[in-house]
Enzyme design. Structure first.
Site, short mmCIF file in Angstrom:
data_model
loop_
_atom_site.label_atom_id
_atom_site.label_comp_id
_atom_site.label_asym_id
_atom_site.label_seq_id
_atom_site.Cartn_x
_atom_site.Cartn_y
_atom_site.Cartn_z
CD GLU A 1 -2.73 -1.30 2.60
OE1 GLU A 1 -4.00 -1.47 2.73
OE2 GLU A 1 -1.99 -1.16 3.73
CG ASP B 1 -12.26 -6.94 1.29
OD1 ASP B 1 -12.82 -6.87 2.09
OD2 ASP B 1 -10.93 -6.52 1.14
#
Length: 218
Positions: A11, A184
């Site tokens: 990230e 998700d």
């Protein structure tokens, strides 16, 4: 100085790849990258997963002189108000696994000494991203009980760091900006499989907006 606190290397690359790194330190056992990004001084800590790691990482960048904190990364969507890989600005955050209601009453997530369970985050006026509420806990799972609790509390997005960073920033009197890309969505299959499939694409979306995000931080 901007203090960026990010859980994972994958990230953090969204900003690290666009930084001129001048020094790398270890603060409280965490790597802190010092340098410039988009013309601004940045101290970036890759803190690790979870609330304690996030709190330690936040303290690390504050010690290096951060006067505003940026948290970004991927997160799970909880409802039809989130879409895969889309980027959202967090306007408030709650620790849904913090529960002292038997002692003090109030709503789940209400910290000792607080009257509300959600902590407000700083929302720069120039960042015109959809705003969502974040629920943070030290769990990555497909638990229906956790999902039902998060929805009841009013959270749209779920992660493992954001609300802990918000707590430290509140105590330090430093504003926090948090931006999340969805990796998700609950109910669309295994969150683990979705996370692994969509992590790279969600992180690329964050990277594309990073100049705009950093430019909005004063």
């Amino acid at each position: 100085m901007i203090g960026a606190v990010i859980a994972l290397d994958s990230e953090a690359e969204a900003l690290l790849d666009q930084m001129e790194i001048e020094n790398i330190l270890t603060v409280h056992g965490k790597p802190v990258y010092l340098g410039k990004a988009f013309g601004k001084d940045v101290a970036l800590c890759v803190c690790g997963v979870g609330k304690v790691n996030a709190a330690v990482g936040t303290c690390a960048v504050l010690e290096k002189g951060a006067d505003i904190v940026l948290n970004f990364g991927v997160a799970g969507g909880l409802c039809d108000q989130t879409e895969l890989t889309e980027v959202y600005l967090i306007d408030k955050a709650v620790q849904y696994d913090f529960d002292i209601t038997q002692l003090e009453g109030g709503e789940v997530g209400t910290l000792d000494g607080e009257t509300e369970n959600f902590l407000p985050l700083y929302v720069p006026a120039s960042l015109d991203y959809p705003r969502r509420a974040l629920g943070t806990g030290d769990r990555f799972n497909d638990s229906p009980a956790d999902h039902d609790l998060l929805i009841r509390l009013g959270a749209h997005i779920r992660d493992m760091e954001g609300a802990a960073i918000a707590q430290v920033c509140k105590y330090a009197g430093v504003p926090l900006v948090s931006v999340k890309a969805i990796s998700d969505v609950y109910g669309a299959g295994s969150t683990t499989q979705q996370f692994e499939k969509n992590l790279a694409r969600a992180a690329l979306n964050l990277k594309a907006f990073m100049g705009e995000i950093v430019g909005a931080l004063d």
